[in-house]
Each structure stands twice: as C-alpha cells, then as structure tokens.
Design an enzyme around this catalytic site. Sequence first.
Site, PDB file in Angstrom:
ATOM      1  N   HIS A 196       0.825  -1.212   0.000  1.00 28.62           N
ATOM      2  CA  HIS A 196       0.000   0.000   0.000  1.00 28.62           C
ATOM      3  C   HIS A 196       0.853   1.252   0.000  1.00 28.62           C
ATOM      4  O   HIS A 196       0.455   2.288  -0.525  1.00 28.62           O
ATOM      5  CB  HIS A 196      -0.990  -0.041   1.152  1.00 28.62           C
ATOM      6  CG  HIS A 196      -2.018  -1.099   0.924  1.00 28.62           C
ATOM      7  ND1 HIS A 196      -1.996  -2.307   1.563  1.00 28.62           N
ATOM      8  CD2 HIS A 196      -3.036  -1.145   0.038  1.00 28.62           C
ATOM      9  CE1 HIS A 196      -2.983  -3.042   1.103  1.00 28.62           C
ATOM     10  NE2 HIS A 196      -3.627  -2.377   0.185  1.00 28.62           N
ATOM     11  N   ARG A 303     -10.309   4.084  -2.338  1.00 32.40           N
ATOM     12  CA  ARG A 303      -9.914   3.283  -1.174  1.00 32.40           C
ATOM     13  C   ARG A 303     -10.325   4.035   0.093  1.00 32.40           C
ATOM     14  O   ARG A 303      -9.521   4.738   0.702  1.00 32.40           O
ATOM     15  CB  ARG A 303      -8.407   3.026  -1.186  1.00 32.40           C
ATOM     16  CG  ARG A 303      -7.936   2.094  -2.293  1.00 32.40           C
ATOM     17  CD  ARG A 303      -6.423   1.861  -2.161  1.00 32.40           C
ATOM     18  NE  ARG A 303      -5.982   0.657  -2.834  1.00 32.40           N
ATOM     19  CZ  ARG A 303      -5.403   0.626  -4.031  1.00 32.40           C
ATOM     20  NH1 ARG A 303      -5.196   1.737  -4.688  1.00 32.40           N
ATOM     21  NH2 ARG A 303      -5.013  -0.519  -4.569  1.00 32.40           N
ATOM     22  N   GLU A 451     -10.539 -11.140  -5.207  1.00 33.46           N
ATOM     23  CA  GLU A 451      -9.124 -11.069  -4.832  1.00 33.46           C
ATOM     24  C   GLU A 451      -8.694 -12.222  -3.930  1.00 33.46           C
ATOM     25  O   GLU A 451      -7.605 -12.229  -3.381  1.00 33.46           O
ATOM     26  CB  GLU A 451      -8.797  -9.715  -4.180  1.00 33.46           C
ATOM     27  CG  GLU A 451      -9.705  -9.293  -3.062  1.00 33.46           C
ATOM     28  CD  GLU A 451      -9.404  -7.888  -2.533  1.00 33.46           C
ATOM     29  OE1 GLU A 451      -8.357  -7.311  -2.876  1.00 33.46           O
ATOM     30  OE2 GLU A 451     -10.229  -7.378  -1.762  1.00 33.46           O
ATOM     31  N   ASN A 474      -3.669  -7.354  -6.913  1.00 35.72           N
ATOM     32  CA  ASN A 474      -2.610  -7.240  -5.892  1.00 35.72           C
ATOM     33  C   ASN A 474      -2.763  -8.345  -4.857  1.00 35.72           C
ATOM     34  O   ASN A 474      -1.811  -9.035  -4.503  1.00 35.72           O
ATOM     35  CB  ASN A 474      -2.698  -5.890  -5.158  1.00 35.72           C
ATOM     36  CG  ASN A 474      -2.602  -4.720  -6.092  1.00 35.72           C
ATOM     37  OD1 ASN A 474      -2.129  -4.869  -7.214  1.00 35.72           O
ATOM     38  ND2 ASN A 474      -3.041  -3.564  -5.651  1.00 35.72           N
ATOM     39  N   ASP A 475      -3.995  -8.482  -4.370  1.00 35.13           N
ATOM     40  CA  ASP A 475      -4.222  -9.513  -3.367  1.00 35.13           C
ATOM     41  C   ASP A 475      -4.415 -10.887  -4.008  1.00 35.13           C
ATOM     42  O   ASP A 475      -4.000 -11.891  -3.448  1.00 35.13           O
ATOM     43  CB  ASP A 475      -5.449  -9.164  -2.517  1.00 35.13           C
ATOM     44  CG  ASP A 475      -5.063  -8.224  -1.384  1.00 35.13           C
ATOM     45  OD1 ASP A 475      -4.017  -8.457  -0.755  1.00 35.13           O
ATOM     46  OD2 ASP A 475      -5.786  -7.245  -1.161  1.00 35.13           O
ATOM     47  N   CYS A 522      -8.679  -3.626 -10.883  1.00 30.40           N
ATOM     48  CA  CYS A 522      -8.243  -2.399 -10.214  1.00 30.40           C
ATOM     49  C   CYS A 522      -6.916  -2.607  -9.482  1.00 30.40           C
ATOM     50  O   CYS A 522      -6.462  -1.732  -8.760  1.00 30.40           O
ATOM     51  CB  CYS A 522      -9.313  -1.877  -9.267  1.00 30.40           C
ATOM     52  SG  CYS A 522      -9.689  -3.023  -7.936  1.00 30.40           S
TER      53      CYS A 522
HETATM   54  C1  PEP Z   1      -6.037  -5.323  -4.929  1.00 28.89           C
HETATM   55  O1  PEP Z   1      -5.895  -6.130  -4.010  1.00 28.89           O
HETATM   56  O2  PEP Z   1      -5.681  -5.557  -6.107  1.00 28.89           O
HETATM   57  C2  PEP Z   1      -6.622  -4.003  -4.675  1.00 28.89           C
HETATM   58  C3  PEP Z   1      -6.894  -3.169  -5.645  1.00 28.89           C
HETATM   59  O3  PEP Z   1      -6.859  -3.652  -3.380  1.00 28.89           O
HETATM   60  P1  PEP Z   1      -5.733  -3.146  -2.366  1.00 28.89           P
HETATM   61  O4  PEP Z   1      -4.470  -2.971  -3.154  1.00 28.89           O
HETATM   62  O5  PEP Z   1      -6.205  -1.889  -1.768  1.00 28.89           O
HETATM   63  O6  PEP Z   1      -5.657  -4.265  -1.387  1.00 28.89           O
HETATM   64 MG    MG Z   2      -6.944  -5.856  -2.148  1.00 25.70          MG
END
Ligand code: PEP
Ligand code: MG
Length: 606
Positions: A196, A303, A451, A474-475, A522
């Site tokens: 993050h 977010r 995710e 990302n997750d 995203c």
């Molecule tokens: C993700 O996990 O891809 C996402 C967009 O959420 P964050 O990065 O805030 O966990």
């Molecule tokens: Mg995420």
Amino acid sequence: MTTRNAAENRVTLQGIGISPGIVIARALPYEQGGIVRKTKLNSVAFVEPEQDRFRKAVARTEEKLRLAREQFSALMADYASIIDTHILILRDKKIFDRTLEIIAEEKINAEWALETTLSQVEEVFAGMEDSYIRSRFLDVRQVADRIFAELSGADTSEEDAGRMVILVARDFSPEEILQMHNPVGFLAEMGGGTSHSAIVARALGIPAVVGLPNVCSLISANDLVILDGALGRVHINPEKSLLDNYRDKQIKYRQHRAEIANPVHLRAETPEGLSLRVQANLEISSEVNQALEYGADGIGLFRSEYLYLTSPDTPDEEFLFTTYKDLLSVASPLPVTIRTFDLGGDKKFVFRQGKSSQFCRKMAQQWSTEANPALGLRAIRYCLHEPQMFETQLRAIFRASVFGTVRILFPMISSCCELIHVKKIIASVREALLVANVPFDENIEIGVMIEVPSAVVVADILAHEVDFFSIGTNDLIQYALAIDRGNEQVSHMYEPLHPAVLRMISQVVGAAHGAGIEVEICGEMAGEEKYLPLLLGLGLDSLSMHPKAIPPVKRMIRQSNAEYTERLAENLLQCPTAAEVREQLQNYLVHYYADIFHVDDKACFK
Ligand code: PEP
Ligand code: MG
C-alpha cells in the site's frame, strides 16, 4: 545488489522500483514519528540564530497552511476551519513564545525546545475536565509536527534551505507517506511493488525504490543520491559523468510525460472500435481533480479506508457523507466506485500516544495480536465484525448517492455467505433511510472484489448476486501464489504472469460475461503498459489505475488491435510457465508497439 567504491564513498544499489521517475537530490534519513534531534547549543551566541530558525519554520508552516486552505477548502468543507484553528495554534503564546523562551533559558535547539513545550501543553490539556477539549491536543500535536518537518528541512546551510529531499527509512507506512512534507523521492529497506505504501507513492507521483537492505546505514544525511524509480536503481554520491547522464535522462523523462499527457481526453478505443473504460484509483478524495485531468473515465476504486488512516479522529457519518458528497459532485456525471473500508492486513491505524482516538486504540490492540494479518480480521470480515461502523459508512454512501453516480464495492469477499450477509445489511440501511424519508439513489450498483482464490472458483455463482466484478490482482496474486505482497524477500516470486493468475482472470471474465455483468481490474497490474495487450485480449471491460498511468494506457489502447490481442491472450493461456508467457508477451510488445518497447529494452520486465 550493492556495488561500492570505498575511496569515493560511492555506492550503487539495486532494489525494487515501485514508483517511476528520476530524482537527483540530497538524502535525509527519516525517523518514524518525526525528526526530532536534540542538541545543546554550545554558546549563548547560538541562541538568537536558533530562535530565528524556529521563527522562520513557523512562518513557512503558516505560509503552507494558508496555501493549502486556498487549494483544498472548496473540496473539503471542514478543511478551512481546521486550518484556521491550526494557524491560531501556531502563534499561540503558550507555544510560540514559550518555545523561544526555552531555547534561551535551556540553550537547546528548537526541536528539543518545541518538544518540551509540547509536553507542558499536553499536561495542561490532560487536566481539562471536558473530554472534547482534552482531545483537541491532537490539533496542537499536528501543528507541532508541521513545524518539526519545517525545522528538519531548514536545518542545513543557506543554499539548501527550502530544498527537496529524498527520504530514507527502514519502512514507510502509507499514512506516513501521505503526511510527509516535500519529499521528492523515497528509499526504504522493506516493502514490495504492490504494497500500500507503493500504491500511495505512485498516486502522489513520488519516485521510490524499496527492498534496499541496509540503505539506512549506507546513506548519510546530505549524500547526493540519484533515484531511478523505473529501474529500481540508486546511486549514492555518483561520479560526475553519471550525474550528467542522469540529468539528460531526467529531462527526456519529463518531456515524455508531457507528450503522453496531451491527448488524454480521447476515448480509449482500438481502431476497430473496441472500447474500454480507463478509470482512476484514488486514496484521497482531493486527488479527483488530478484524475479527471489525466482523462479518467470514472473513479474505479476509491480506497475509503484512507479516511481512517489519515484522520486523527474516528470519521463519523457526517464526515463520511461530506467527503463522499464532495467527491461525487466533482466527478459527476462520471461514476465513482467507493470500496467499503478495507482495513486490517497492512492497513492498520498507526496508534500514537496522545494522538489517536479510543477506537483506533481498541483496533490497534486487537490487530497487534494477529499472527497472520493478511489472513486475519481484514476488509469485509472486519466490517461484518464491526457492523455499526459498516452501517455508518453505508448510510453515508447512500445519502451521498443523490449527488452523482455511485457504485459500492466490497473487498475480500471469499464466499456467497458473506455477500448475502452484506446484502442483508444493505437492505436494513435502505429500509431505515426510507422510513426516515432520506433521499437516495434507488439504483446503486453493487460489486465485489475478486481477490481471494475461493471467490474465483465460485465467481459464476457470485456473478448472479452483483452488478459488477472488480479483480484485485494485488491480493489475488498474493493469495493465489502465497507470496506476501509487501515482503521484499519473496518479491521476485510475486508473478503477475504466472499461468495460474492468467487462468484465474480468464475464468472470472468468463463468469462475469456469462451472467451479463461487467468485469474490471483495479490492481496495480491494470496500470502497467506491458500487461495491456494481455488484459485487452482477456476481455476486461474496464481498467482502474493510479491517475498518472491513464494517459499512457489510453494511448496504447488506441494503437492496439482487438483481434490480435485476443489471439495473444489465447496463446498465453496455453503457456506452462511464467517465463514463456513473459517471452511471448515481450516479443509481442516489441513487434506491435515498437515506439514504446525496444528490442534491447529488457528493463520492461524487470
Ligand atoms: C487489490 O488487491 O488488487 C486491490 C486493488 O486492493 P488493495 O491494493 O487496496 O488491497
Ligand atoms: Mg486488495
């Protein structure tokens, strides 16, 4: 990797570039919680200059506060009054005059004197009966932090005064980055590309490199540093020829940014008419104007948890409502996707003695006992565990919905049960608003983030319950490959092109389209040009990314061929290894986007 020239104190480091851009500046070691150096003044002759340094830091703080008031007050209604209060505090006798006195009486530097003043003021506040007044010490602390920041910037020679610095630390929390003053870059020992902190750095356009073991001991204050955020390279005290070379590169990079930012408002459409929505990810609502300037077709991910991370008090319904209302009004008629609080994991409140609310204290304690925060009380689990807080957020979103087009997105859904639970809460919030005659948009779309691998597997079922999917790569990559997204030790294994990841995305797209709903990405992958033909070919309807990535991605879409990218995706889905996917994709990029990717540009996949 570290290369060293001991004689010249010259060092080259290779880390993980998490936010592109080239910066050449002096280093400033950053101590968590602010830079407060304690120094005794050797002679009475230093008292007057030290007092002067303090007065100047206060003056600069005031100037910046006034500027911020002009820039942001239209967007954030309550912001102006907060700033006015802070300006009054700045000049309050018990702080300003007292600090000057302490410098003279105790012959200590301004930072130490200000800290002493603060503890005296804190004691006075602590003795107040009224709990609200007691809590206002938070404002004094915030003002003092600003002065500390100014003092650290001013604590150098005349020619360096007001300079921009590269901050160096073991780690930075997203919240710290948001609250930093004037860094032009940052370097950290820890962290990964989709942490993050990385997301926030990119959003703010601050070039950064992380995963640099021992960087804090290798760099000293005032070392001259070249930071190459795209290649993840850092040169400490570079030789002149390298410096000249990088100055040229810096100019070219800026020219390139200016060039691609130009036709941002053109549609993201291939020559055969396949169009995609290219949206922006926001961490703070004030970034919305910048996102629109960069040509965003909407806000694909707000977010909202950053409202918690950056606010000293627990945000209440009115605060949330005003924030969402302002955001929706500015973005209207474009849609804004508000993701409900994705707190927990690596997004926790940073608890500060004397600064944080009781709620933050409670949650900080609860989270501190988690052995595996990424698998713990995070995101939707946390909201369902704290239903009152969740309902407050939903009520605020519903109330704000009449000021624009809002969509609600729920993070980390791992089963249909969770979604059903969420929908029950939504129904009760709607019911209560109807009874109270509070207007809201009856047709708010709701979506889930995909995710977690279990959500991929049941995507065909989830798709019948919602209006859209948003894939959080990302997750998803973290959970599918069992790689901590913020851990530099395993970051080389964090592989967006892993065949499992490609197949999961493809499966989710198929499930969404089978049920007639839209699907977007995203995660950070969406904003990286090198993945664009693959994502286009996999059939995504929308991509959401940090605002600065929008112009180059739109430009690439306009020069893509829908049929070819579809064939490319089909081929890549058949590859047995990430290495083969990478090689084929790289060849494709070099062939079809030769103006962007060059044969010898191996760096694009590092
Ligand atoms: C993700 O996990 O891809 C996402 C967009 O959420 P964050 O990065 O805030 O966990
Ligand atoms: Mg995420």
